[in-house]
Design a protein around this motif. Structure first.
Motif, PDB file in Angstrom:
ATOM      1  N   ILE A  72       0.802  -0.531  -1.742  1.00 59.21           N
ATOM      2  CA  ILE A  72       1.100  -1.285  -2.966  1.00 59.21           C
ATOM      3  C   ILE A  72      -0.151  -1.336  -3.841  1.00 59.21           C
ATOM      4  CG2 ILE A  72       1.609  -3.588  -3.906  1.00 59.21           C
ATOM      5  CD1 ILE A  72       3.418  -4.029  -1.423  1.00 59.21           C
ATOM      6  N   GLU A  73      -1.284  -1.647  -3.202  1.00 57.83           N
ATOM      7  CA  GLU A  73      -2.540  -1.725  -3.951  1.00 57.83           C
ATOM      8  C   GLU A  73      -2.910  -0.365  -4.543  1.00 57.83           C
ATOM      9  OE1 GLU A  73      -5.302  -3.433  -1.157  1.00 57.83           O
ATOM     10  OE2 GLU A  73      -4.142  -5.286  -1.044  1.00 57.83           O
ATOM     11  N   LEU A  74      -2.712   0.694  -3.777  1.00 65.71           N
ATOM     12  CA  LEU A  74      -3.022   2.036  -4.259  1.00 65.71           C
ATOM     13  C   LEU A  74      -2.069   2.444  -5.385  1.00 65.71           C
ATOM     14  CD1 LEU A  74      -4.923   4.405  -3.853  1.00 65.71           C
ATOM     15  CD2 LEU A  74      -3.415   5.239  -2.037  1.00 65.71           C
ATOM     16  N   LYS A  75      -0.789   2.076  -5.241  1.00 64.38           N
ATOM     17  CA  LYS A  75       0.218   2.387  -6.264  1.00 64.38           C
ATOM     18  C   LYS A  75      -0.147   1.755  -7.601  1.00 64.38           C
ATOM     19  CE  LYS A  75       3.690  -0.248  -6.709  1.00 64.38           C
ATOM     20  NZ  LYS A  75       4.859  -1.075  -6.764  1.00 64.38           N
ATOM     21  N   ASN A  76      -0.720   0.563  -7.543  1.00 63.68           N
ATOM     22  CA  ASN A  76      -1.098  -0.124  -8.779  1.00 63.68           C
ATOM     23  C   ASN A  76      -2.197   0.618  -9.526  1.00 63.68           C
ATOM     24  OD1 ASN A  76       0.811  -2.117  -8.383  1.00 63.68           O
ATOM     25  ND2 ASN A  76      -0.603  -3.446  -7.280  1.00 63.68           N
ATOM     26  N   ILE A  77      -2.933   1.451  -8.816  1.00 58.83           N
ATOM     27  CA  ILE A  77      -3.960   2.279  -9.436  1.00 58.83           C
ATOM     28  C   ILE A  77      -3.376   3.640  -9.806  1.00 58.83           C
ATOM     29  CG2 ILE A  77      -6.185   3.433  -9.052  1.00 58.83           C
ATOM     30  CD1 ILE A  77      -6.775   1.105  -7.027  1.00 58.83           C
ATOM     31  N   SER A  78      -2.666   4.259  -8.840  1.00 58.91           N
ATOM     32  CA  SER A  78      -2.111   5.592  -9.067  1.00 58.91           C
ATOM     33  C   SER A  78      -0.936   5.832  -8.124  1.00 58.91           C
ATOM     34  CB  SER A  78      -3.177   6.666  -8.829  1.00 58.91           C
ATOM     35  OG  SER A  78      -2.589   7.947  -8.740  1.00 58.91           O
ATOM     36  N   MET A  79       0.252   6.015  -8.690  1.00 59.17           N
ATOM     37  CA  MET A  79       1.436   6.297  -7.874  1.00 59.17           C
ATOM     38  C   MET A  79       1.267   7.616  -7.124  1.00 59.17           C
ATOM     39  SD  MET A  79       4.306   5.464  -6.617  1.00 59.17           S
ATOM     40  CE  MET A  79       5.093   4.178  -7.550  1.00 59.17           C
ATOM     41  N   GLU A  80       0.659   8.594  -7.770  1.00 63.97           N
ATOM     42  CA  GLU A  80       0.455   9.887  -7.117  1.00 63.97           C
ATOM     43  C   GLU A  80      -0.444   9.743  -5.890  1.00 63.97           C
ATOM     44  OE1 GLU A  80      -1.109  14.419  -8.009  1.00 63.97           O
ATOM     45  OE2 GLU A  80      -1.000  12.992  -9.670  1.00 63.97           O
ATOM     46  N   ASP A  81      -1.502   8.950  -6.009  1.00 58.02           N
ATOM     47  CA  ASP A  81      -2.393   8.724  -4.866  1.00 58.02           C
ATOM     48  C   ASP A  81      -1.659   7.999  -3.740  1.00 58.02           C
ATOM     49  OD1 ASP A  81      -4.447  10.002  -6.189  1.00 58.02           O
ATOM     50  OD2 ASP A  81      -5.496   8.150  -6.749  1.00 58.02           O
ATOM     51  N   ALA A  82      -0.802   7.051  -4.092  1.00 59.25           N
ATOM     52  CA  ALA A  82      -0.025   6.323  -3.075  1.00 59.25           C
ATOM     53  C   ALA A  82       0.932   7.277  -2.353  1.00 59.25           C
ATOM     54  CB  ALA A  82       0.743   5.171  -3.713  1.00 59.25           C
ATOM     55  N   ARG A  83       1.583   8.154  -3.116  1.00 62.38           N
ATOM     56  CA  ARG A  83       2.475   9.159  -2.496  1.00 62.38           C
ATOM     57  C   ARG A  83       1.696  10.060  -1.560  1.00 62.38           C
ATOM     58  NH1 ARG A  83       5.124   9.821  -7.564  1.00 62.38           N
ATOM     59  NH2 ARG A  83       3.651  11.482  -8.015  1.00 62.38           N
ATOM     60  N   ASN A  84       0.557  10.557  -2.024  1.00 61.95           N
ATOM     61  CA  ASN A  84      -0.258  11.456  -1.196  1.00 61.95           C
ATOM     62  C   ASN A  84      -0.768  10.765   0.062  1.00 61.95           C
ATOM     63  OD1 ASN A  84       0.106  13.678  -2.862  1.00 61.95           O
ATOM     64  ND2 ASN A  84      -1.675  13.183  -4.110  1.00 61.95           N
ATOM     65  N   GLU A  85      -1.125   9.510  -0.051  1.00 65.61           N
ATOM     66  CA  GLU A  85      -1.578   8.757   1.123  1.00 65.61           C
ATOM     67  C   GLU A  85      -0.440   8.602   2.133  1.00 65.61           C
ATOM     68  OE1 GLU A  85      -4.091   6.601   3.675  1.00 65.61           O
ATOM     69  OE2 GLU A  85      -4.518   7.942   2.009  1.00 65.61           O
ATOM     70  N   LEU A  86       0.754   8.279   1.643  1.00 67.22           N
ATOM     71  CA  LEU A  86       1.905   8.159   2.541  1.00 67.22           C
ATOM     72  C   LEU A  86       2.224   9.502   3.201  1.00 67.22           C
ATOM     73  CD1 LEU A  86       4.150   6.521   3.848  1.00 67.22           C
ATOM     74  CD2 LEU A  86       5.554   6.957   1.806  1.00 67.22           C
ATOM     75  N   ILE A  87       2.137  10.572   2.442  1.00 67.79           N
ATOM     76  CA  ILE A  87       2.355  11.909   3.012  1.00 67.79           C
ATOM     77  C   ILE A  87       1.360  12.169   4.134  1.00 67.79           C
ATOM     78  CG2 ILE A  87       2.140  14.394   2.528  1.00 67.79           C
ATOM     79  CD1 ILE A  87       3.329  13.716  -0.316  1.00 67.79           C
ATOM     80  N   ASP A  88       0.084  11.882   3.902  1.00 69.89           N
ATOM     81  CA  ASP A  88      -0.935  12.091   4.936  1.00 69.89           C
ATOM     82  C   ASP A  88      -0.668  11.238   6.177  1.00 69.89           C
ATOM     83  OD1 ASP A  88      -2.209  13.923   3.304  1.00 69.89           O
ATOM     84  OD2 ASP A  88      -3.740  12.513   2.607  1.00 69.89           O
ATOM     85  N   ILE A  89      -0.269   9.992   5.968  1.00 67.56           N
ATOM     86  CA  ILE A  89       0.042   9.099   7.088  1.00 67.56           C
ATOM     87  C   ILE A  89       1.209   9.650   7.896  1.00 67.56           C
ATOM     88  CG2 ILE A  89       0.974   6.812   7.676  1.00 67.56           C
ATOM     89  CD1 ILE A  89      -0.675   5.739   5.226  1.00 67.56           C
ATOM     90  N   MET A  90       2.244  10.121   7.200  1.00 76.07           N
ATOM     91  CA  MET A  90       3.431  10.627   7.895  1.00 76.07           C
ATOM     92  C   MET A  90       3.145  11.935   8.633  1.00 76.07           C
ATOM     93  SD  MET A  90       5.948   8.508   7.703  1.00 76.07           S
ATOM     94  CE  MET A  90       4.701   7.278   8.006  1.00 76.07           C
ATOM     95  N   ILE A  91       2.273  12.770   8.085  1.00 73.68           N
ATOM     96  CA  ILE A  91       1.886  14.011   8.773  1.00 73.68           C
ATOM     97  C   ILE A  91       1.202  13.662  10.095  1.00 73.68           C
ATOM     98  CG2 ILE A  91       0.275  15.963   8.712  1.00 73.68           C
ATOM     99  CD1 ILE A  91       0.934  16.153   5.667  1.00 73.68           C
ATOM    100  N   GLU A  92       0.248  12.761  10.030  1.00 71.15           N
ATOM    101  CA  GLU A  92      -0.463  12.349  11.240  1.00 71.15           C
ATOM    102  C   GLU A  92       0.509  11.723  12.247  1.00 71.15           C
ATOM    103  OE1 GLU A  92      -3.868   9.106  12.414  1.00 71.15           O
ATOM    104  OE2 GLU A  92      -4.092  10.157  10.507  1.00 71.15           O
ATOM    105  N   PHE A  93       1.384  10.861  11.759  1.00 65.94           N
ATOM    106  CA  PHE A  93       2.341  10.181  12.636  1.00 65.94           C
ATOM    107  C   PHE A  93       3.313  11.166  13.286  1.00 65.94           C
ATOM    108  CE2 PHE A  93       6.285   7.606  13.231  1.00 65.94           C
ATOM    109  CZ  PHE A  93       5.802   6.796  14.263  1.00 65.94           C
ATOM    110  N   SER A  94       3.695  12.194  12.553  1.00 65.64           N
ATOM    111  CA  SER A  94       4.657  13.172  13.103  1.00 65.64           C
ATOM    112  C   SER A  94       4.087  13.888  14.317  1.00 65.64           C
ATOM    113  CB  SER A  94       5.091  14.180  12.042  1.00 65.64           C
ATOM    114  OG  SER A  94       4.068  15.123  11.788  1.00 65.64           O
ATOM    115  N   HIS A  95       2.796  14.127  14.324  1.00 68.84           N
ATOM    116  CA  HIS A  95       2.166  14.811  15.453  1.00 68.84           C
ATOM    117  C   HIS A  95       2.140  13.917  16.691  1.00 68.84           C
ATOM    118  CE1 HIS A  95       1.170  18.198  13.005  1.00 68.84           C
ATOM    119  NE2 HIS A  95       0.427  17.475  12.191  1.00 68.84           N
ATOM    120  N   ILE A  96       2.107  12.629  16.476  1.00 69.03           N
ATOM    121  CA  ILE A  96       2.057  11.692  17.592  1.00 69.03           C
ATOM    122  C   ILE A  96       3.467  11.316  18.056  1.00 69.03           C
ATOM    123  CG2 ILE A  96       1.305   9.371  18.283  1.00 69.03           C
ATOM    124  CD1 ILE A  96      -0.957   9.786  16.107  1.00 69.03           C
TER     125      ILE A  96
END
Length: 181
Positions: A30-54
């Motif tokens: 939410i805090e990241l989205k308030n600065i940049s929605m694109e950055d928030a999307r990219n952060e969620l993508i990175d989190i989900m990539i890492e989580f998928s491996h686990i």
């Protein structure tokens, strides 16, 4: 009449993630989205990539492009997960519902969303639901587990790997390569 081959496989567990629902539920995003929605999307993508491996689930991260004019929708693959941007006038919820109909009850499917109506639809179509908070707890738990194991290995000062560990690492590498394709 010939049936069209499904892109979904019986031997794979799937996790659909309503991207914007998660971004609007997790405080750091939410805090990241308030600065940049694109950055928030990219952060969620990175989190989900890492989580998928686990988690060993095939993650399908869905962002709706409901209000994006003339969006035909796009699908991307990145490091083993699918990233979907829906078509114009299609919500992430509708996309996920349609995919649950395609999958049927052939495999284990979870859907991460905190939308109450969507949760009821998911259950009626054979999936299981996980709230945004539950997903965040799972992600944090998996990160803590990896950090703990890494710390233990570092403390033990592993300098040489025995053949069994090498074999397991090679197998893990093959499993990850299969997931990416």
């Amino acid at each position: 009449m010939r049936r069209r081959a499904s892109r979904y496989r019986r031997d794979v567990n799937y996790l659909f993630v309503d991207g914007y629902n998660i971004i609007n539920s997790w405080q750091p995003l939410i805090e990241l989205k308030n600065i940049s929605m694109e950055d928030a999307r990219n952060e969620l993508i990175d989190i989900m990539i890492e989580f998928s491996h686990i988690s060993r689930e095939h993650i399908i991260l869905v962002f709706d492009a409901y209000l994006v004019k003339k969006s035909g929708g796009n699908t991307y693959k990145k490091d083993g997960i699918d990233i979907i941007f829906t078509k114009e006038f299609e919500t992430a919820d509708h996309y996920i519902e349609r995919q649950l109909d395609v999958i049927g009850r052939l495999t284990k499917v979870r859907v991460a969303t905190s939308d109450n109506v969507e949760q009821q639809i998911i259950l009626s179509r054979g999936g299981t639901r996980i709230s945004a908070r539950e997903l965040e707890a799972e992600v944090n738990h998996s990160k803590n587990k990896v950090n703990y194991l890494a710390k233990r290995l570092k403390e033990e000062r592993v300098t040489a790997l025995d053949e069994d560990v090498i074999h397991k690492l090679r197998q893990l590498k093959q499993d990850i390569s299969k997931k990416k394709s």
